[in-house]
Design a protein around this motif. Structure first.
Motif, PDB file in Angstrom:
ATOM      1  N   ASP A   1       0.824  -1.205   0.000  1.00  0.00           N
ATOM      2  CA  ASP A   1       0.000   0.000   0.000  1.00  0.00           C
ATOM      3  C   ASP A   1       0.858   1.256   0.000  1.00  0.00           C
ATOM      4  O   ASP A   1       2.026   1.226   0.357  1.00  0.00           O
ATOM      5  CB  ASP A   1      -0.908   0.021   1.230  1.00  0.00           C
ATOM      6  CG  ASP A   1      -2.031  -0.990   1.117  1.00  0.00           C
ATOM      7  OD1 ASP A   1      -2.151  -1.614   0.048  1.00  0.00           O
ATOM      8  OD2 ASP A   1      -2.785  -1.138   2.101  1.00  0.00           O
TER       9      ASP A   1
ATOM     10  N   ASP B   1       0.408   3.883   1.849  1.00  0.00           N
ATOM     11  CA  ASP B   1       0.365   4.687   3.076  1.00  0.00           C
ATOM     12  C   ASP B   1       1.381   4.252   4.119  1.00  0.00           C
ATOM     13  O   ASP B   1       1.291   4.633   5.284  1.00  0.00           O
ATOM     14  CB  ASP B   1      -1.048   4.633   3.670  1.00  0.00           C
ATOM     15  CG  ASP B   1      -1.544   3.203   3.813  1.00  0.00           C
ATOM     16  OD1 ASP B   1      -0.723   2.276   3.701  1.00  0.00           O
ATOM     17  OD2 ASP B   1      -2.747   3.011   4.039  1.00  0.00           O
TER      18      ASP B   1
ATOM     19  N   GLN C   1       1.637   1.554   5.596  1.00  0.00           N
ATOM     20  CA  GLN C   1       1.134   0.620   6.615  1.00  0.00           C
ATOM     21  C   GLN C   1       1.882  -0.701   6.487  1.00  0.00           C
ATOM     22  O   GLN C   1       1.969  -1.458   7.439  1.00  0.00           O
ATOM     23  CB  GLN C   1      -0.364   0.388   6.443  1.00  0.00           C
ATOM     24  CG  GLN C   1      -1.193   1.552   6.940  1.00  0.00           C
ATOM     25  CD  GLN C   1      -2.643   1.151   7.140  1.00  0.00           C
ATOM     26  OE1 GLN C   1      -3.375   0.964   6.176  1.00  0.00           O
ATOM     27  NE2 GLN C   1      -3.044   1.024   8.382  1.00  0.00           N
TER      28      GLN C   1
ATOM     29  N   ARG D   1       1.538  -4.294  11.660  1.00  0.00           N
ATOM     30  CA  ARG D   1       0.972  -3.318  10.734  1.00  0.00           C
ATOM     31  C   ARG D   1       0.974  -1.938  11.371  1.00  0.00           C
ATOM     32  O   ARG D   1       0.461  -1.750  12.465  1.00  0.00           O
ATOM     33  CB  ARG D   1      -0.448  -3.709  10.360  1.00  0.00           C
ATOM     34  CG  ARG D   1      -1.043  -2.836   9.266  1.00  0.00           C
ATOM     35  CD  ARG D   1      -2.025  -3.646   8.462  1.00  0.00           C
ATOM     36  NE  ARG D   1      -2.873  -2.840   7.599  1.00  0.00           N
ATOM     37  CZ  ARG D   1      -2.633  -2.635   6.325  1.00  0.00           C
ATOM     38  NH1 ARG D   1      -1.544  -3.127   5.777  1.00  0.00           N
ATOM     39  NH2 ARG D   1      -3.478  -1.927   5.599  1.00  0.00           N
TER      40      ARG D   1
ATOM     41  N   ARG E   1      -1.399   4.500   9.389  1.00  0.00           N
ATOM     42  CA  ARG E   1      -1.235   5.265   8.168  1.00  0.00           C
ATOM     43  C   ARG E   1      -0.289   6.446   8.373  1.00  0.00           C
ATOM     44  O   ARG E   1      -0.375   7.133   9.377  1.00  0.00           O
ATOM     45  CB  ARG E   1      -2.594   5.849   7.796  1.00  0.00           C
ATOM     46  CG  ARG E   1      -3.060   5.431   6.455  1.00  0.00           C
ATOM     47  CD  ARG E   1      -4.437   5.971   6.179  1.00  0.00           C
ATOM     48  NE  ARG E   1      -4.854   5.364   4.934  1.00  0.00           N
ATOM     49  CZ  ARG E   1      -4.421   5.774   3.749  1.00  0.00           C
ATOM     50  NH1 ARG E   1      -3.634   6.824   3.654  1.00  0.00           N
ATOM     51  NH2 ARG E   1      -4.792   5.149   2.654  1.00  0.00           N
TER      52      ARG E   1
HETATM   53 MG    MG Z   1      -4.015   1.616   4.447  1.00  0.00          MG
END
Ligand code: MG
Ligand code: UDP
Length: 331
Positions: A104, A106, A108, A207, A210
């Motif tokens: 992704d 962002d 993450q 994880r 963001r």
């Molecule tokens: Mg995300």
């Protein structure tokens, strides 16, 4: 005697990083910094494909600036917002690497994990998926629904979907080509990567929250995503009516006996027994036939998806003198 030739893996693979971006103008500069730093340390040649999913902010401009600045960046701009899974597919279609990593925009998904994934690939894994041990900076609701969803999917589908696994993974070219040969339009990519098989290995990670901006997965999109996932890999909902119908029929049978015997004792309104028995009977028949239609529909759906029937990882055979090396295809 059969000779099993281990698949030749390049010692220095060309790496494609594929990143879907929707309204990520704030995240992209951070992403670029951190990702290129990690990849430069890895020391292999690479490209970064930024797939712009019809962003409404300046993501497109930011991507083009990066392309101007750095020849290893490629931008794929979709004509409108097609959604995460299709945008990711567009990026994968453009990837040229021997190994492909999807993540992704962002941050993450920590880029540092690429090292560990590559190590697993070198040991022979074809698909290395990142499995979340912990999620940071996400709401309790998101964590609970995500956890429930992965477990429910495992129950519903025949594929062995690993829990707590998103789209962050490294894929060998061979496995990617297999996935890209599935051209169904309602795509649940993380299921498709399991469906094609090959050697799958997890790496664990935490994880992150963001880096900037906010999630593009509100509840409405999450529900739609869950439906895509379930309908593209499970027949259970279609078969549900059959089970319900059989249960209703069994219940109706015994209740019907009860109704008739009550009526025969004579203390009921005329017509009651025949009405109740007819309603119960027709209800069960309807449910069962709807279920039958579902069984056919499920099969039609499978045909329409037009997936390959199977995926061959490799054919082991002895080289004969007549074969020129060129006609050995790897597919
Ligand atoms: Mg995300
Ligand atoms: N994304 C996309 N198209 C969309 C929605 C999201 O390409 O319509 C991208 C987004 O830019 C991000 C990734 O998909 O890189 C995951 O989205 P997000 O971070 O919003 O989802 P979450 O991590 O909250 O599940």
């Amino acid at each position: 005697m059969t000779t099993y030739t281990p698949k030749q893996r390049p010692e220095h693979p060309f790496i494609s990083i594929v990143i879907p971006c929707y309204n990520e103008e704030e995240s992209l500069p951070h992403l670029y910094e951190r990702l290129t730093e990690v990849l430069d340390q890895v020391g292999e040649k690479y490209e970064i494909i930024l797939a712009n999913d019809g962003s409404r902010d300046n993501t497109g401009l930011v991507i083009n600036d990066l392309v101007d600045k750095d020849a290893r960046i490629r931008g794929v701009h979709l004509s409108r917002n097609f959604g995460h899974q299709l945008c990711l597919t567009a990026g994968l279609d453009h990837a040229r690497g021997d190994v492909i990593v999807m993540m992704d925009a962002d941050l993450q998904d920590p880029p540092e994990l690429v090292n560990e994934m590559l190590a697993k690939w070198r040991e022979g894994a074809d698909v290395v998926y990142a499995q979340r041990e912990k999620r940071e900076g996400e709401t309790f609701f998101k964590k609970i629904t995500a956890a429930a969803f992965y477990r429910f999917m495992r129950f519903l589908t025949k594929i062995d979907l690993p829990v707590d696994t998103g789209d962050f993974r490294l894929i060998d070219r061979v496995a990617l080509d297999a996935v890209l040969s599935l051209r169904e339009s309602n795509r649940f990519l993380r299921g498709m990567f399991v469906w094609v098989g090959f050697r799958q290995e997890p790496v664990k990670y935490v994880r992150q929250a963001r880096i900037a901006g906010e999630t593009h997965y509100p509840l409405r999109k999450m529900v739609r995503f869950a439906f895509d996932a379930i309908t593209s890999f499970s027949w259970v909902p279609l078969q549900f009516a059959v089970w319900l119908g059989l249960a209703a029929a069994t219940f109706s049978f015994f209740y019907g006996i009860n109704v008739v015997s009550t009526a025969m004792q004579g203390n009921t309104v005329p017509g009651w027994a025949s009405t109740v028995v007819t309603v119960l009977f027709l209800g069960s028949v309807q449910l069962i036939t709807i279920g039958l239609l579902g069984e056919y529909l499920g099969r039609v759906f499978d045909e329409v998806k037009g997936r390959p029937l199977y995926v061959v990882r490799e054919v082991a055979e002895r080289e004969s003198e007549n074969d020129s090396p060129e006609d050995k295809s790897q597919a």
